[in-house]
Scaffold this active site. Sequence first.
Site, short mmCIF file in Angstrom:
data_model
loop_
_atom_site.label_atom_id
_atom_site.label_comp_id
_atom_site.label_asym_id
_atom_site.label_seq_id
_atom_site.Cartn_x
_atom_site.Cartn_y
_atom_site.Cartn_z
N THR A 105 0.82 -1.22 0.00
CA THR A 105 0.00 0.00 0.00
C THR A 105 0.85 1.26 0.00
O THR A 105 0.60 2.21 -0.76
CB THR A 105 -0.93 0.02 1.23
OG1 THR A 105 -1.76 -1.14 1.21
CG2 THR A 105 -1.80 1.27 1.23
N GLN A 134 -5.46 -2.15 -2.95
CA GLN A 134 -4.88 -0.86 -2.55
C GLN A 134 -3.97 -0.32 -3.65
O GLN A 134 -3.05 -0.99 -4.09
CB GLN A 134 -4.09 -1.01 -1.26
CG GLN A 134 -4.94 -1.41 -0.06
CD GLN A 134 -4.97 -2.90 0.17
OE1 GLN A 134 -4.77 -3.69 -0.76
NE2 GLN A 134 -5.23 -3.32 1.41
N GLN A 156 -9.44 1.83 -4.46
CA GLN A 156 -9.19 1.70 -3.03
C GLN A 156 -7.95 2.49 -2.64
O GLN A 156 -6.92 2.43 -3.30
CB GLN A 156 -9.01 0.22 -2.66
CG GLN A 156 -8.85 -0.02 -1.16
CD GLN A 156 -8.85 -1.49 -0.78
OE1 GLN A 156 -9.15 -2.34 -1.61
NE2 GLN A 156 -8.54 -1.78 0.46
N ASP A 157 -8.07 3.28 -1.55
CA ASP A 157 -6.93 4.03 -0.99
C ASP A 157 -6.40 5.09 -1.96
O ASP A 157 -5.18 5.18 -2.17
CB ASP A 157 -5.81 3.07 -0.60
CG ASP A 157 -6.18 2.15 0.56
OD1 ASP A 157 -7.29 2.31 1.10
OD2 ASP A 157 -5.38 1.29 0.91
N ASP A 180 -12.20 3.16 1.65
CA ASP A 180 -11.23 3.92 2.46
C ASP A 180 -10.40 4.84 1.59
O ASP A 180 -9.18 4.95 1.78
CB ASP A 180 -10.30 2.96 3.21
CG ASP A 180 -11.04 1.96 4.08
OD1 ASP A 180 -12.15 2.26 4.52
OD2 ASP A 180 -10.50 0.86 4.32
N ARG A 236 -14.87 4.81 8.80
CA ARG A 236 -14.60 3.78 9.81
C ARG A 236 -13.20 4.02 10.34
O ARG A 236 -12.35 4.61 9.66
CB ARG A 236 -14.75 2.38 9.23
CG ARG A 236 -13.80 2.04 8.08
CD ARG A 236 -13.98 0.61 7.63
NE ARG A 236 -13.10 0.25 6.52
CZ ARG A 236 -12.94 -0.99 6.07
NH1 ARG A 236 -13.59 -1.99 6.65
NH2 ARG A 236 -12.13 -1.24 5.06
N TRP A 238 -9.50 3.45 11.18
CA TRP A 238 -8.30 2.65 10.97
C TRP A 238 -7.62 2.40 12.32
O TRP A 238 -7.18 1.30 12.63
CB TRP A 238 -7.38 3.36 9.99
CG TRP A 238 -6.16 2.59 9.60
CD1 TRP A 238 -5.88 1.29 9.89
CD2 TRP A 238 -5.07 3.07 8.82
NE1 TRP A 238 -4.66 0.93 9.34
CE2 TRP A 238 -4.14 2.01 8.68
CE3 TRP A 238 -4.77 4.29 8.23
CZ2 TRP A 238 -2.95 2.14 7.99
CZ3 TRP A 238 -3.59 4.42 7.53
CH2 TRP A 238 -2.69 3.37 7.41
#
Length: 321
Positions: A105, A134, A156-157, A180, A236, A238
């Site tokens: 990531t 990610q 994602q990310d 996220d 949410r 982390w």
Amino acid sequence: MGRLKILLFFFCTICIQCSTDAQPDYKTSYTVSQDGKGDFKTLQETLNACKAFPDVRITIRIRPGTYIEKIEVHSWNTRIELIGEDPTNTIIKFDDYSGKGDINTFTSYTVKVLGNDFYAENITFENAAGPVGQAVALHVEADRCVFKNCRFLGNQDTIYTGGETSRQYFSNCYIEGTTDFIFGAATAVFENCTILSKKNSYVTAASTTQGKLFGYVFLNCTLKATSEATKVYLGRPWRIYAKTVFVNCNLGSHILPEGWHNWSKPEAEKTVYYGEYNSKGTGANPSARVSWSHQLNSEESLAYTVDKILQGNDQWKPNGK
């Protein structure tokens, strides 16, 4: 005559010093152009040519084009300013993702910013790997960073806001992603931004550290979704001290009534700070939000201004770069 010579000497010395301060002995302006009509054809070459730790801002103008590069703004590349002509035609793009070889990531970025006092305007930052896990478009760990009228494209990310003590400001930007897609520990303000969810998932995953006054703050933003995204959480945690607040934002119908998720960490319900003030739109549903979130009153909302959130001990004002 002796006194006059002394006065003239000091006057000349001061003038020379002023001239030196006004005109650095290093290059402070570059142009990147793929057609060879600039100083360099690639952005990384340009960054590598910049003076380390300059005393004044160095401006890099990026001519229209798609720059397929993996970029690092080094820690010594402070006071860098990247200026594009239009985010729709000035694009920095790469396609690394977690699981590609030894990429993870935190090494999947298209652009990584480690140099403080970074500024970017009219640029698209894109991770073109697709929905493969990610894949970071922007990885920013530096302090006092500003992004204006930029686009951040990914899945994602998309944006990693690193640096536990770093501050970052996003103004009039477009951010898209799936899961996220805004995540990290920095204190970051998103003002007048458009945020697009592309699947049922989570917009934010803050990892704010314990004791910080602010984590993520969204001011006057609009949250939208594609047709595939109908059930989306605002965030949410982390880490369990995550802080995320939406102020005067317009929330689409894709935002779930409960609003927030504990990421299967029930203990986080006692430590996170998730809040809203004056949410609007079909996704605004204060009575249905999880009981451990907050609806701010008008007095509490006064703390959420750009300057109050980001000023720090050095009284930084991001609108002044």
